[in-house]
Write an enzyme that holds these catalytic residues in place. Structure first.
Site, PDB file in Angstrom:
ATOM      1  N   HIS A   1      12.865  -9.283 -23.632  1.00 51.83           N
ATOM      2  CA  HIS A   1      13.229  -8.899 -22.260  1.00 51.83           C
ATOM      3  C   HIS A   1      14.717  -8.553 -22.167  1.00 51.83           C
ATOM      4  O   HIS A   1      15.109  -7.597 -21.481  1.00 51.83           O
ATOM      5  CB  HIS A   1      12.925 -10.039 -21.287  1.00 51.83           C
TER       6      HIS A   1
ATOM      7  N   GLY B   1       8.707  -2.573 -23.020  1.00 50.98           N
ATOM      8  CA  GLY B   1       8.758  -2.848 -24.446  1.00 50.98           C
ATOM      9  C   GLY B   1       7.621  -2.199 -25.208  1.00 50.98           C
ATOM     10  O   GLY B   1       6.477  -2.155 -24.740  1.00 50.98           O
TER      11      GLY B   1
ATOM     12  N   ARG C   1       3.883 -15.696 -24.907  1.00 45.91           N
ATOM     13  CA  ARG C   1       2.738 -16.500 -25.344  1.00 45.91           C
ATOM     14  C   ARG C   1       2.958 -17.167 -26.708  1.00 45.91           C
ATOM     15  O   ARG C   1       2.162 -18.016 -27.103  1.00 45.91           O
ATOM     16  CB  ARG C   1       1.471 -15.642 -25.382  1.00 45.91           C
TER      17      ARG C   1
END
Length: 283
Positions: free
Chosen positions: A37, A147, A187
């Site tokens: 990010h 992304g 995750r």
């Protein structure tokens, strides 16, 4: 840095920047930020005058039995990372702000949403397209950053912006990886140490095929076989496909156009996705 929770307040905060002719960059996220990010933020800072980052765990892109309720969240940590990265505005709306009572209008993507993840997550890209469209309308950025790890999402969003005449440049930023090659993902925190070791097989398989492609291999089945040969450590391979970069249709041999080798696999109970781009050299 400002933290804003409503679209009305966001528009007021951005009004002066727009009057001054500043270029607004936008990074949409679901929070639990990581270096991937922050690479999007860095790209935004390089290409715009002011960066807005949204944090919203979008319920409409999660299917039954997916991890909406357990999706990782740490808003305090996210705010600090944004402040340190010189984000100008964190936009963190509640679900009721994005989906008010009696909300019933959705964006339905087309063929780009059907293969790959779309074949296994019905309605996922409908939710993605809808929330991104709404966030685009709330932020009204000049440029938005996504992304490459979410390759299919990038394709769906780019086509949606084109189809709906949204005056927003869509920029795809290369995947950021851990030192061991694992693609960064919120995750990843679900993985045990042993699962994480086995998860590396995904990127190893993709890289092995990419290396063979770089050496001149253009046969689709051979490239897929090379990648698959490394994936016996995952618990369940959901898909491994080589698709045309632009249409996402199955690539044909011999490869003559840019393609994407995409994989989704479960390691333990965690679903991971990754991809590599196979670009035909031009001389």
């Amino acid at each position: 840095m400002q933290t804003i929770t409503t679209a009305a307040e966001l528009r007021r905060a951005l009004a002066n920047a727009r009057r001054a002719g500043k270029r607004v960059g936008f990074v949409p996220t679901m929070g639990y930020l990581h270096e991937g990010h922050l690479a999007l933020v860095e790209a935004s800072r390089a290409q715009s005058d002011l960066t807005v980052l949204s944090i919203f765990v979008n319920p409409t892109q999660f299917g039954p039995n997916e991890d909406l309720s357990t999706y990782p969240r740490d808003f305090t940590r996210d705010e600090k990372l944004c402040c340190d990265a010189d984000v100008a505005i964190v936009f963190a709306p509640d679900a009721s702000e994005v989906y008010p009572a009696q909300f019933e209008t959705f964006v339905e993507p087309g063929d780009l949403a059907k293969p790959l993840c779309g074949a296994f997550r019905p309605g996922h890209f409908r939710g993605v397209a809808t929330v991104v469209c709404k966030l685009f309308n709330m932020v009204q950025p000049d440029v938005a950053f996504f992304g490459q790890k979410d390759f299919q999402q990038c394709a769906v969003v780019r086509h949606m912006a084109f189809d709906l005449d949204l005056p927003i440049e869509i920029v795809t930023v290369p995947t950021v990886r851990e030192a061991d090659g694992l693609a960064m993902s919120s995750r990843n925190r679900y993985l045990s140490e042993e699962e994480r070791r086995r998860a590396r097989a995904i990127s190893r398989g993709l890289f092995a095929a990419a290396d063979k492609f770089g050496s001149g291999e253009r046969d689709v089945e051979k490239l897929l076989a090379i990648a698959k040969g490394h994936l016996n450590e995952v618990d369940r391979l959901q898909y491994l496909e080589l698709v045309d970069h632009d249409t996402l249709k199955a690539a044909e041999s011999p490869l003559r156009h840019p393609a994407a080798l995409c994989a989704a696999a479960y390691v333990g109970s965690t679903r991971l996705i990754d991809n590599v781009i196979l670009a035909i050299p031009t001389y």
